[in-house]
Design an enzyme around this catalytic site. Sequence first.
Site, PDB file in Angstrom:
ATOM      1  N   LEU A 139       3.830 -25.806   3.234  1.00 24.30           N
ATOM      2  CA  LEU A 139       3.975 -26.922   2.293  1.00 24.30           C
ATOM      3  C   LEU A 139       5.008 -27.938   2.770  1.00 24.30           C
ATOM      4  O   LEU A 139       4.959 -29.103   2.383  1.00 24.30           O
ATOM      5  CB  LEU A 139       4.365 -26.376   0.909  1.00 24.30           C
ATOM      6  CG  LEU A 139       3.301 -25.470   0.255  1.00 24.30           C
ATOM      7  CD1 LEU A 139       3.838 -24.847  -1.036  1.00 24.30           C
ATOM      8  CD2 LEU A 139       2.020 -26.238  -0.034  1.00 24.30           C
ATOM      9  N   ALA A 190       3.988 -19.121   4.327  1.00 19.77           N
ATOM     10  CA  ALA A 190       4.127 -19.789   5.633  1.00 19.77           C
ATOM     11  C   ALA A 190       5.180 -19.097   6.490  1.00 19.77           C
ATOM     12  O   ALA A 190       4.957 -18.836   7.688  1.00 19.77           O
ATOM     13  CB  ALA A 190       4.488 -21.258   5.429  1.00 19.77           C
ATOM     14  N   PRO A 239     -21.379 -22.322  -0.025  1.00 23.58           N
ATOM     15  CA  PRO A 239     -21.277 -20.998   0.615  1.00 23.58           C
ATOM     16  C   PRO A 239     -20.601 -21.079   1.979  1.00 23.58           C
ATOM     17  O   PRO A 239     -20.701 -22.089   2.675  1.00 23.58           O
ATOM     18  CB  PRO A 239     -22.751 -20.609   0.803  1.00 23.58           C
ATOM     19  CG  PRO A 239     -23.490 -21.903   0.933  1.00 23.58           C
ATOM     20  CD  PRO A 239     -22.679 -22.965   0.200  1.00 23.58           C
ATOM     21  N   VAL A 265       1.664 -18.925  -5.504  1.00 21.12           N
ATOM     22  CA  VAL A 265       0.227 -19.153  -5.679  1.00 21.12           C
ATOM     23  C   VAL A 265      -0.377 -19.212  -4.278  1.00 21.12           C
ATOM     24  O   VAL A 265       0.338 -19.045  -3.300  1.00 21.12           O
ATOM     25  CB  VAL A 265      -0.064 -20.447  -6.470  1.00 21.12           C
ATOM     26  CG1 VAL A 265       0.105 -20.253  -7.951  1.00 21.12           C
ATOM     27  CG2 VAL A 265       0.790 -21.595  -5.962  1.00 21.12           C
ATOM     28  N   THR A 286      -7.467 -24.584   1.564  1.00 29.54           N
ATOM     29  CA  THR A 286      -7.230 -24.902   2.969  1.00 29.54           C
ATOM     30  C   THR A 286      -5.775 -24.763   3.416  1.00 29.54           C
ATOM     31  O   THR A 286      -5.494 -24.845   4.610  1.00 29.54           O
ATOM     32  CB  THR A 286      -7.692 -26.346   3.257  1.00 29.54           C
ATOM     33  OG1 THR A 286      -7.260 -27.184   2.189  1.00 29.54           O
ATOM     34  CG2 THR A 286      -9.189 -26.415   3.387  1.00 29.54           C
ATOM     35  N   LYS A 295     -14.442 -13.109  -0.591  1.00 31.77           N
ATOM     36  CA  LYS A 295     -14.830 -14.441  -1.068  1.00 31.77           C
ATOM     37  C   LYS A 295     -15.973 -14.929  -0.186  1.00 31.77           C
ATOM     38  O   LYS A 295     -15.816 -15.047   1.023  1.00 31.77           O
ATOM     39  CB  LYS A 295     -13.622 -15.392  -0.974  1.00 31.77           C
ATOM     40  CG  LYS A 295     -13.968 -16.823  -1.331  1.00 31.77           C
ATOM     41  CD  LYS A 295     -12.761 -17.739  -1.229  1.00 31.77           C
ATOM     42  CE  LYS A 295     -13.175 -19.190  -1.364  1.00 31.77           C
ATOM     43  NZ  LYS A 295     -12.068 -20.112  -1.090  1.00 31.77           N
ATOM     44  N   GLY A 316      10.765 -17.892   3.214  1.00 31.86           N
ATOM     45  CA  GLY A 316      10.009 -16.637   3.272  1.00 31.86           C
ATOM     46  C   GLY A 316       8.853 -16.618   2.292  1.00 31.86           C
ATOM     47  O   GLY A 316       8.594 -15.604   1.654  1.00 31.86           O
TER      48      GLY A 316
HETATM   49  C1  FAD Z   1      -1.375 -24.687  -7.602  1.00 31.30           C
HETATM   50  C2  FAD Z   1      -1.531 -24.271  -6.177  1.00 31.30           C
HETATM   51  C3  FAD Z   1      -2.583 -23.450  -5.816  1.00 31.30           C
HETATM   52  C4  FAD Z   1      -2.753 -23.089  -4.476  1.00 31.30           C
HETATM   53  N1  FAD Z   1      -3.838 -22.338  -4.116  1.00 31.30           N
HETATM   54  C5  FAD Z   1      -4.074 -22.098  -2.806  1.00 31.30           C
HETATM   55  C6  FAD Z   1      -5.197 -21.358  -2.381  1.00 31.30           C
HETATM   56  O1  FAD Z   1      -5.986 -20.878  -3.172  1.00 31.30           O
HETATM   57  N2  FAD Z   1      -5.365 -21.169  -1.066  1.00 31.30           N
HETATM   58  C7  FAD Z   1      -4.504 -21.654  -0.138  1.00 31.30           C
HETATM   59  O2  FAD Z   1      -4.731 -21.502   1.067  1.00 31.30           O
HETATM   60  N3  FAD Z   1      -3.389 -22.294  -0.520  1.00 31.30           N
HETATM   61  C8  FAD Z   1      -3.157 -22.540  -1.815  1.00 31.30           C
HETATM   62  N4  FAD Z   1      -2.034 -23.193  -2.194  1.00 31.30           N
HETATM   63  C9  FAD Z   1      -1.017 -23.498  -1.200  1.00 31.30           C
HETATM   64  C10 FAD Z   1      -0.219 -22.221  -0.922  1.00 31.30           C
HETATM   65  O3  FAD Z   1       0.365 -21.746  -2.114  1.00 31.30           O
HETATM   66  C11 FAD Z   1       0.868 -22.485   0.106  1.00 31.30           C
HETATM   67  O4  FAD Z   1       0.309 -23.129   1.219  1.00 31.30           O
HETATM   68  C12 FAD Z   1       1.473 -21.180   0.574  1.00 31.30           C
HETATM   69  O5  FAD Z   1       1.890 -20.407  -0.509  1.00 31.30           O
HETATM   70  C13 FAD Z   1       2.630 -21.436   1.507  1.00 31.30           C
HETATM   71  O6  FAD Z   1       3.758 -21.902   0.841  1.00 31.30           O
HETATM   72  P1  FAD Z   1       5.086 -22.053   1.680  1.00 31.30           P
HETATM   73  O7  FAD Z   1       5.399 -20.749   2.300  1.00 31.30           O
HETATM   74  O8  FAD Z   1       4.941 -23.233   2.561  1.00 31.30           O
HETATM   75  O9  FAD Z   1       6.168 -22.444   0.593  1.00 31.30           O
HETATM   76  P2  FAD Z   1       6.881 -21.532  -0.541  1.00 31.30           P
HETATM   77  O10 FAD Z   1       6.029 -20.430  -1.016  1.00 31.30           O
HETATM   78  O11 FAD Z   1       7.384 -22.505  -1.550  1.00 31.30           O
HETATM   79  O12 FAD Z   1       8.101 -20.877   0.202  1.00 31.30           O
HETATM   80  C14 FAD Z   1       9.301 -21.563   0.425  1.00 31.30           C
HETATM   81  C15 FAD Z   1      10.345 -20.593   0.893  1.00 31.30           C
HETATM   82  O13 FAD Z   1      11.490 -21.348   1.258  1.00 31.30           O
HETATM   83  C16 FAD Z   1      12.633 -20.738   0.732  1.00 31.30           C
HETATM   84  N5  FAD Z   1      13.634 -21.766   0.477  1.00 31.30           N
HETATM   85  C17 FAD Z   1      13.436 -23.004  -0.039  1.00 31.30           C
HETATM   86  N6  FAD Z   1      14.639 -23.657  -0.118  1.00 31.30           N
HETATM   87  C18 FAD Z   1      15.564 -22.799   0.366  1.00 31.30           C
HETATM   88  C19 FAD Z   1      16.974 -22.875   0.549  1.00 31.30           C
HETATM   89  N7  FAD Z   1      17.677 -23.940   0.199  1.00 31.30           N
HETATM   90  N8  FAD Z   1      17.599 -21.794   1.070  1.00 31.30           N
HETATM   91  C20 FAD Z   1      16.925 -20.679   1.448  1.00 31.30           C
HETATM   92  N9  FAD Z   1      15.582 -20.567   1.296  1.00 31.30           N
HETATM   93  C21 FAD Z   1      14.920 -21.605   0.759  1.00 31.30           C
HETATM   94  C22 FAD Z   1      12.197 -20.050  -0.553  1.00 31.30           C
HETATM   95  O14 FAD Z   1      13.053 -18.981  -0.870  1.00 31.30           O
HETATM   96  C23 FAD Z   1      10.808 -19.574  -0.141  1.00 31.30           C
HETATM   97  O15 FAD Z   1      10.933 -18.306   0.458  1.00 31.30           O
HETATM   98  C24 FAD Z   1      -1.828 -23.540  -3.520  1.00 31.30           C
HETATM   99  C25 FAD Z   1      -0.742 -24.327  -3.900  1.00 31.30           C
HETATM  100  C26 FAD Z   1      -0.595 -24.704  -5.217  1.00 31.30           C
HETATM  101  C27 FAD Z   1       0.570 -25.565  -5.597  1.00 31.30           C
END
Ligand code: FAD
Length: 508
Positions: free
Chosen positions: A340, A22, A103, A54, A351, A85, A19
């Site tokens: 991710l 993504a 830009p 983040v 991106t 932005k 959650g």
């Molecule tokens: C330093 C940094 C800066 C960034 N800046 C940008 C930006 O400016 N712009 C941009 O587009 N993107 C950016 N990103 C990427 C962006 O943060 C991610 O693409 C976005 O937040 C999506 O993350 P996610 O949902 O894939 O993963 P996460 O946010 O890690 O979510 C994972 C989810 O899985 C759940 N989960 C994991 N394991 C389990 C388990 N065993 N049981 C139950 N639940 C579980 C967690 O509870 C969580 O809800 C950045 C990334 C980093 C590292």
Amino acid sequence: MTHTFNPPPAIRSIVIAGGGTAGWMTAVALSAMLSPQRCSITLVESDAIGPIGVGEATIPPIQLFNRIAGIDERDFLRATHATFKLGIEFAGWRDETHTYFHPFGRYGDDFAASPFHQHWLRAQALGDDTPIGAFSLNEQAAYAGRFRQPDADPRSVFSTFAHAYHFDAVLYGQYLRGLAEQRGVARREGLIEAVERDGASGRITGLRLDDGGLIEGDLFVDCTGLRSLLLGEALGVPFEDWTHWLPCNRALAVPTDCIDLARPYTRSTAHEAGWQWRIPLQHRMGNGMVYSAEFWSDTAAHDALMANLEGTPLADPRLIRFTTGRRAQSWSHNCVAIGLSAGFLEPLESTSIHLIQIAITKLLGWFPDMGFDPLTMAEFNRQIANEYDRVRDFLVLHYHANHRRGAFWEHCAQMPIPDSLAEKIAVFRRSGRLLSREADLFKDANWLAVLLGQGIMPTAYDPLADGLRPTELDKVLRGMRQVIARATAAMPTQAAWLADHLAQAQPA
Ligand SMILES: Cc1cc2nc3c(=O)[nH]c(=O)nc-3n(C[C@H](O)[C@H](O)[C@H](O)COP(=O)(O)OP(=O)(O)OC[C@H]3O[C@@H](n4cnc5c(N)ncnc54)[C@H](O)[C@@H]3O)c2cc1C
């Protein structure tokens, strides 16, 4: 004779694991397209793990996602404390003293059978030193702190204008969750301890939680973040490591209390072995340092970040470890990875959220039935891989084309780069022409900004651009600059726009 259709059974239940941004973006988009009577959607997330928290800067196509998801812009701006932005400022990237702006939107207008930038190159050859940024409404508005909505009418200079958002990642997640739950998505809190699979087909049948519960489904979307619990760990899809092209592997993130509505853009400042981001929101500033642990210690990166902050930190810096690259396939068996869990190319051009959006759009475009047709999956995987590869090339360009001193930057300047990027740079250098490739999110204007910004100046330009007499060329270019300058002066400041429009959107 009528043809008899005999499709495999439809997908009746979707389980989204995770959650973060993504997971909730996927939940919002799928629930907008599938009625709960046709297909149930359950999202499982663990409060004990939480999202990465983040990801606060975006690029203009997010507006398309908002439209698909039925998101009202003002409602969203208010709920996520978002700002506009207009692009990214790159400070110290070409060398220690140089700054340029990437830009959104277009530069000038194409005319006389050649793209605008070919005429600009010719003017440079004739001795005009006007920077290309003078022809970008986005860049001029960004530096003037101004904003207004773009105009779809191609005769208006505001049709060359484009915007994205900065928002609070945590508030964005909460906002999306609210929308998804309103549309019938069921949320289940719990830690996924095991992924159960069918012995014969290998498909995932359910997620076993720490409380003993089993969440069964037909289609599983892996949004578990960098760990890639379903696609990577359970199904064993390998990760392609791109550290040799994108060497940063750590980040420190820290918010500060600084509020700056006068700069509607992200700033990226190069440092000894990485770069610092600055993302202005309505209520705070997002900051962080992205760096390579091979070239810089955590302590040195921490000290450089803290020494270069605006405002007072609101928390201790948070360390995040990552490896750049992507999974060899995003879709395997009955599991699609989004976010991710599918890959991460570092945040330099914001991106990742876009790649989430692309994966959702393609999943909807290639939505499966219980047959899970291998040809459909192969095409989805090819298209997704292409998207990541094109973004990769664009990011590598920033690192590679540098003239900075120091071990990290010299390493980047000397590292071998993907052939597709090498070819693009070579063609531009020779002719000022921009090779377009399938699925390139970044268009000619984006590539131009970064190629020129990083100091790659062509040695020739399009011969057709020689058609105009120098005085005519000068007149056309001067006219464009004046239109942009006048349009910029006529725009309200971002602060005034937000105050005006968000106040209007408040419920009575
Ligand atoms: C330093 C940094 C800066 C960034 N800046 C940008 C930006 O400016 N712009 C941009 O587009 N993107 C950016 N990103 C990427 C962006 O943060 C991610 O693409 C976005 O937040 C999506 O993350 P996610 O949902 O894939 O993963 P996460 O946010 O890690 O979510 C994972 C989810 O899985 C759940 N989960 C994991 N394991 C389990 C388990 N065993 N049981 C139950 N639940 C579980 C967690 O509870 C969580 O809800 C950045 C990334 C980093 C590292």
